[in-house]
Motif scaffolding. Structure first.
Motif, PDB file in Angstrom:
ATOM      1  N   LEU A   1       5.981   3.018   4.063  1.00 18.43           N
ATOM      2  CA  LEU A   1       5.438   4.485   3.987  1.00 18.43           C
ATOM      3  C   LEU A   1       4.024   4.606   4.548  1.00 18.43           C
ATOM      4  CD1 LEU A   1       5.872   7.329   2.712  1.00 18.43           C
ATOM      5  CD2 LEU A   1       4.271   6.571   0.681  1.00 18.43           C
ATOM      6  N   VAL A   2       3.137   3.768   4.598  1.00 19.29           N
ATOM      7  CA  VAL A   2       1.820   3.811   5.139  1.00 19.29           C
ATOM      8  C   VAL A   2       2.080   3.629   6.710  1.00 19.29           C
ATOM      9  CG1 VAL A   2      -0.267   2.574   5.828  1.00 19.29           C
ATOM     10  CG2 VAL A   2       0.459   2.711   3.451  1.00 19.29           C
ATOM     11  N   ILE A   3       2.975   2.850   7.286  1.00 19.29           N
ATOM     12  CA  ILE A   3       3.362   2.820   8.574  1.00 19.29           C
ATOM     13  C   ILE A   3       3.762   4.050   9.093  1.00 19.29           C
ATOM     14  CG2 ILE A   3       4.759   1.538  10.012  1.00 19.29           C
ATOM     15  CD1 ILE A   3       4.025  -1.237   8.469  1.00 19.29           C
TER      16      ILE A   3
ATOM     17  N   GLY B   1       1.551  -8.861  -1.103  1.00 23.88           N
ATOM     18  CA  GLY B   1       2.880  -8.744  -0.393  1.00 23.88           C
ATOM     19  C   GLY B   1       2.672  -7.701   0.534  1.00 23.88           C
ATOM     20  N   ALA B   2       2.442  -6.527   0.098  1.00 21.71           N
ATOM     21  CA  ALA B   2       2.069  -5.180   1.058  1.00 21.71           C
ATOM     22  C   ALA B   2       1.059  -5.613   2.263  1.00 21.71           C
ATOM     23  CB  ALA B   2       1.421  -3.912   0.379  1.00 21.71           C
ATOM     24  N   GLY B   3       0.038  -6.583   1.901  1.00 22.20           N
ATOM     25  CA  GLY B   3      -0.819  -6.863   3.003  1.00 22.20           C
ATOM     26  C   GLY B   3      -0.131  -7.522   4.183  1.00 22.20           C
ATOM     27  N   VAL B   4       0.825  -8.417   3.801  1.00 25.81           N
ATOM     28  CA  VAL B   4       1.666  -9.160   4.794  1.00 25.81           C
ATOM     29  C   VAL B   4       2.456  -8.285   5.478  1.00 25.81           C
ATOM     30  CG1 VAL B   4       3.221 -10.934   5.208  1.00 25.81           C
ATOM     31  CG2 VAL B   4       1.571 -11.286   3.302  1.00 25.81           C
ATOM     32  N   ALA B   5       3.367  -7.521   4.745  1.00 30.19           N
ATOM     33  CA  ALA B   5       3.958  -6.405   5.378  1.00 30.19           C
ATOM     34  C   ALA B   5       3.334  -5.493   6.442  1.00 30.19           C
ATOM     35  CB  ALA B   5       4.756  -5.774   4.546  1.00 30.19           C
ATOM     36  N   LEU B   6       2.340  -5.078   6.069  1.00 31.45           N
ATOM     37  CA  LEU B   6       1.234  -4.071   6.659  1.00 31.45           C
ATOM     38  C   LEU B   6       0.691  -4.668   8.187  1.00 31.45           C
ATOM     39  CD1 LEU B   6      -1.039  -2.402   3.832  1.00 31.45           C
ATOM     40  CD2 LEU B   6       0.875  -1.127   5.720  1.00 31.45           C
ATOM     41  N   SER B   7       0.836  -6.042   8.375  1.00 28.32           N
ATOM     42  CA  SER B   7       0.527  -6.519   9.574  1.00 28.32           C
ATOM     43  C   SER B   7       1.220  -6.195  10.801  1.00 28.32           C
ATOM     44  CB  SER B   7       0.713  -8.159   9.324  1.00 28.32           C
ATOM     45  OG  SER B   7       1.957  -8.532   9.417  1.00 28.32           O
ATOM     46  N   LEU B   8       2.366  -5.392  10.424  1.00 31.88           N
ATOM     47  CA  LEU B   8       3.407  -5.055  11.227  1.00 31.88           C
ATOM     48  C   LEU B   8       2.936  -3.460  11.722  1.00 31.88           C
ATOM     49  CD1 LEU B   8       6.570  -6.376   9.542  1.00 31.88           C
ATOM     50  CD2 LEU B   8       5.864  -6.896  11.830  1.00 31.88           C
ATOM     51  N   ILE B   9       2.005  -3.190  11.138  1.00 31.25           N
ATOM     52  CA  ILE B   9       1.334  -1.518  11.585  1.00 31.25           C
ATOM     53  C   ILE B   9       1.232  -1.330  12.754  1.00 31.25           C
ATOM     54  CG2 ILE B   9      -0.841  -1.773  11.257  1.00 31.25           C
ATOM     55  CD1 ILE B   9      -0.981   0.807   9.799  1.00 31.25           C
ATOM     56  N   ALA B  10       0.723  -2.419  13.628  1.00 26.82           N
ATOM     57  CA  ALA B  10       0.330  -2.453  15.018  1.00 26.82           C
ATOM     58  C   ALA B  10       1.651  -2.431  15.886  1.00 26.82           C
ATOM     59  CB  ALA B  10      -0.359  -3.707  15.402  1.00 26.82           C
ATOM     60  N   GLN B  11       2.936  -2.402  15.420  1.00 29.48           N
ATOM     61  CA  GLN B  11       4.232  -2.539  16.025  1.00 29.48           C
ATOM     62  C   GLN B  11       4.203  -1.037  16.683  1.00 29.48           C
ATOM     63  OE1 GLN B  11       6.638  -4.518  16.911  1.00 29.48           O
ATOM     64  NE2 GLN B  11       8.080  -2.947  17.692  1.00 29.48           N
ATOM     65  N   ILE B  12       3.661  -0.067  16.114  1.00 32.17           N
ATOM     66  CA  ILE B  12       3.776   1.472  16.561  1.00 32.17           C
ATOM     67  C   ILE B  12       3.185   1.284  18.184  1.00 32.17           C
ATOM     68  CG2 ILE B  12       1.440   1.946  15.895  1.00 32.17           C
ATOM     69  CD1 ILE B  12       4.642   4.138  16.028  1.00 32.17           C
ATOM     70  N   GLY B  13       2.191   0.356  18.561  1.00 33.03           N
ATOM     71  CA  GLY B  13       1.787   0.329  19.858  1.00 33.03           C
ATOM     72  C   GLY B  13       2.942  -0.250  20.788  1.00 33.03           C
ATOM     73  N   GLU B  14       3.667  -1.115  20.228  1.00 32.21           N
ATOM     74  CA  GLU B  14       5.035  -1.536  21.166  1.00 32.21           C
ATOM     75  C   GLU B  14       5.961  -0.282  21.258  1.00 32.21           C
ATOM     76  OE1 GLU B  14       6.404  -5.123  19.989  1.00 32.21           O
ATOM     77  OE2 GLU B  14       4.930  -6.298  20.769  1.00 32.21           O
TER      78      GLU B  14
ATOM     79  N   PRO C   1       7.734   6.193  14.526  1.00 32.05           N
ATOM     80  CA  PRO C   1       7.500   5.754  13.080  1.00 32.05           C
ATOM     81  C   PRO C   1       9.001   5.353  12.439  1.00 32.05           C
ATOM     82  CG  PRO C   1       7.517   8.329  13.131  1.00 32.05           C
ATOM     83  CD  PRO C   1       7.380   7.741  14.583  1.00 32.05           C
ATOM     84  N   GLY C   2      10.033   5.830  12.979  1.00 29.57           N
ATOM     85  CA  GLY C   2      11.335   5.441  12.500  1.00 29.57           C
ATOM     86  C   GLY C   2      11.752   3.909  12.485  1.00 29.57           C
ATOM     87  N   TRP C   3      10.930   3.479  13.265  1.00 28.93           N
ATOM     88  CA  TRP C   3      11.169   1.940  13.433  1.00 28.93           C
ATOM     89  C   TRP C   3      11.242   1.295  11.935  1.00 28.93           C
ATOM     90  CZ3 TRP C   3       8.644  -2.250  11.952  1.00 28.93           C
ATOM     91  CH2 TRP C   3       7.235  -2.317  11.919  1.00 28.93           C
ATOM     92  N   VAL C   4      10.268   1.669  11.388  1.00 28.34           N
ATOM     93  CA  VAL C   4       9.966   1.021  10.173  1.00 28.34           C
ATOM     94  C   VAL C   4      10.943   1.180   8.911  1.00 28.34           C
ATOM     95  CG1 VAL C   4       8.582   3.021   8.829  1.00 28.34           C
ATOM     96  CG2 VAL C   4       8.083   0.571   8.601  1.00 28.34           C
ATOM     97  N   ILE C   5      11.808   2.081   9.186  1.00 26.82           N
ATOM     98  CA  ILE C   5      12.917   2.322   8.369  1.00 26.82           C
ATOM     99  C   ILE C   5      13.973   1.110   8.337  1.00 26.82           C
ATOM    100  CG2 ILE C   5      15.079   3.751   7.591  1.00 26.82           C
ATOM    101  CD1 ILE C   5      13.217   6.090   8.488  1.00 26.82           C
ATOM    102  N   LEU C   6      14.357   0.791   9.498  1.00 30.05           N
ATOM    103  CA  LEU C   6      15.049  -0.414   9.863  1.00 30.05           C
ATOM    104  C   LEU C   6      14.245  -1.700   9.416  1.00 30.05           C
ATOM    105  CD1 LEU C   6      17.574  -1.585  10.744  1.00 30.05           C
ATOM    106  CD2 LEU C   6      16.919  -1.472  13.057  1.00 30.05           C
TER     107      LEU C   6
END
Length: 558
Positions: A86-88, A230-243, A271-276
């Motif tokens: 949700l945050v991402i 657990g959320a802290g580990v998953a939130l490391s992917l927030i920079a994926q929006i750059g790609e 932002p939709g990438w995070v749904i998958l």
């Protein structure tokens, strides 16, 4: 002799800068340091979106989901993944829109969203770190597949995993769009197949999964600390929006005719990438549970073991071959994106520090080399620790950028458009740069348990909360003075009819033509300059920001 006359006497005249063949070739270079011109954005919204989404085929999501569920149990893993998603998703919406709207990548967007010209060099390193950390993780997963299926030693597998992507990435968006579009249907079928098969052949496994405790001291039940970690580990992917926006910058211009398709593509591929991505993390959590009894908890976090077990349930004779093929295909699809985005980030960083640009392809080799070194040092074995620490810095950066876009701009605390050119920016803007530094520092201290276990678990949320508070606060305190060093008054205007002008202008330094958004007035060269020549100029000492408008030596509309 007046200062103005002296400046003009010492300034160069005529074409003074040339680029090598790699840098001059737009197919190889992909406008790595520039605004992506309308003339180059020839792909449809569907192709751009498919290419961007093809880059999220990575299996690190499965490893992350498996790691979280093994460490914190079922309930904490599910809640952590959904909260992080949700945050991402929310932070990705404005970033995706502005990138697609203005044809710029994450680095150029960060410059104009409160960080300043040199202030964004730090975020270039953060972003580059994301690309090579995840390249190393994905390459490690590919090497695990090589080892299991072909008995190739891990050290050799790491080298193969690193080198195989280079030929594809050299040709940028032109090659990557074809790769992602052609392979996407195959990848989707293979990814969903194990889950459908289990649902048909062994559906009670999904019920059993809800009771999986892994190594969690609190079992399969709910724990705030477990959710936060657990959320802290998953939130490391927030920079994926750059790609994602590295591709979205090639979206065609939004028009009344394509508006619906344009928005659908931007939201789906941004932002939709995070749904998958969230589905894959939950899928990794399920498959880790599914194979844990057979391979043990340690190896259950490895995607090759997860899919070997998944395919083995309904095609045992060829499960190993299919699983290995799927893993290798997935890792190639993502690591071409990691390598491509890393080359863009390093290009931006070194062009500002060294005032040289040998071409994006050179920095591609640097990024892949760093990732290879991390693989050889065994980065996969420190998955939770590496990603948990990284998420604090990444989310502070993304939070500061998002706060500027959704708070400062609507409140008119910052310019309404994104200005990325050196000639118009201060070197540092305390609004975004200061917000990120403070938020990162506090959250890292929390991560290292300075403020207690609860703060440690939720350190990434501390980072984004501080960024959202500090960005508008600093914008008010500084009165927005550090966003623009001077106004863009070059004719023709930047916007024509509500869209960015595609008027072509000639750079007096390199002699090439570029569209209006990439051009600036330059007193040192006594004419118009493209943004890259402006970035690479080391002799002007930013005189355009100190010399008054009358002294610019080029036509300016007041």
């Amino acid at each position: 002799m007046s200062e103005t006359v002296k400046i003009r006497a010492e300034a160069p005249t005529g074409t003074t800068r040339t680029y090598n063949k790699w840098t001059s070739n737009s197919t190889l270079e992909d406008y790595s340091l520039r605004y992506a011109p309308r003339s180059f954005r020839k792909w449809s919204p569907y192709v751009v979106a498919t290419t961007a989404l093809g880059g999220i085929a990575y299996l690190a999501d499965f490893a992350i989901g498996g790691s979280i569920v093994i460490t914190h149990g079922f309930t904490n893993a599910v809640v952590a993944v959904l909260v992080a998603a949700l945050v991402i998703f929310l932070t990705g919406i404005p970033i995706s829109y502005y990138s697609a709207r203005y044809g710029i990548d994450m680095d150029l967007l960060t410059r104009g969203a409160g960080f300043g010209y040199l202030g964004s060099t730090l975020t270039s390193i953060i972003y580059a770190s994301f690309t090579f950390i995840f390249f190393a993780l994905e390459g490690s997963i590919m090497a695990q597949a090589f080892q299991l299926a072909l008995h190739i030693p891990l050290a050799v597998g790491y080298l193969v995993a690193a080198l195989v992507v280079i030929p594809l990435v050299i040709f940028g968006m032109t090659a990557l769009s074809k790769l992602q579009v052609w392979t996407q249907p195959i990848w989707l079928v293979l990814m969903f197949a194990p889950f459908v098969a289990v649902g048909i052949m062994d559906p009670h496994k999904y019920v059993e999964w809800t009771h999986f405790a892994g190594d969690s001291p609190t079992g399969a039940g709910f724990s705030m600390i477990g959710v936060g970690l657990g959320a802290g580990v998953a939130l490391s992917l927030i920079a994926q929006i750059g790609e994602q926006v590295d591709y979205l910058r090639f979206m065609p211009e939004k028009t009344p005719k394509n508006s619906r398709r344009w928005w659908t593509a931007v939201l789906a591929a941004g932002p939709g990438w995070v749904i998958l991505g969230a589905f894959k993390q939950l899928g990794g959590a399920f498959l880790a549970f599914y194979v844990a009894d057979r391979v043990g908890l340690v190896r259950a976090g490895e995607p090759i073991e997860q899919f070997l077990g998944g395919f083995g349930g309904f095609m045992p004779a060829i499960a190993l071959g299919v699983a290995a093929f799927f893993v290798v295909l997935s890792q190639i699809k993502i690591n071409v994106t990691n390598a491509y985005s890393g080359s863009l980030s390093w290009s931006n960083f070194f062009s500002r520090i060294l005032h040289k640009h040998p071409g994006r392809v050179v920095w591609l080799f640097l990024n892949v080399g760093i990732a290879l070194a991390l693989m050889e040092f065994g980065v996969f074995g420190f998955l939770n620790t590496v990603l948990g620490f990284y998420s604090n810095v990444a989310i502070a950066w993304i939070g500061a950028v998002t706060a500027d876009l959704v708070i400062n701009k609507p409140l008119k605390l910052s310019p309404s458009y994104i200005e990325f050119k050196r000639a118009h920016l201060h070197n540092f803007n305390p609004v975004g740069f200061g917000s990120m530094l403070i938020a990162s520092l506090v959250s890292i201290l929390a991560f290292f348990n300075v403020f207690g276990p609860a703060a440690r678990a939720f350190s990434p949320f501390i980072a984004i909360g501080l960024a959202f508070v500090l960005s508008p606060l600093l914008a008010v305190l500084t009165k927005g003075r550090f966003y623009l060093a001077r106004e863009d008054k070059l004719e023709p205007p930047l916007f024509e009819g509500g869209t960015l002008s595609d008027h072509l202008m000639t750079c007096v330094s390199c002699g090439n033509e570029f569209e209006r958004p990439d051009m600036v007035t330059c007193p040192y060269h006594s004419g118009t300059l493209c943004s890259l020549c402006c970035s690479l100029e080391s002799s002007c000492h930013d005189m355009c920001k100190s010399v008054g408008p009358v002294d610019l030596g080029v036509p300016i509309i007041r």
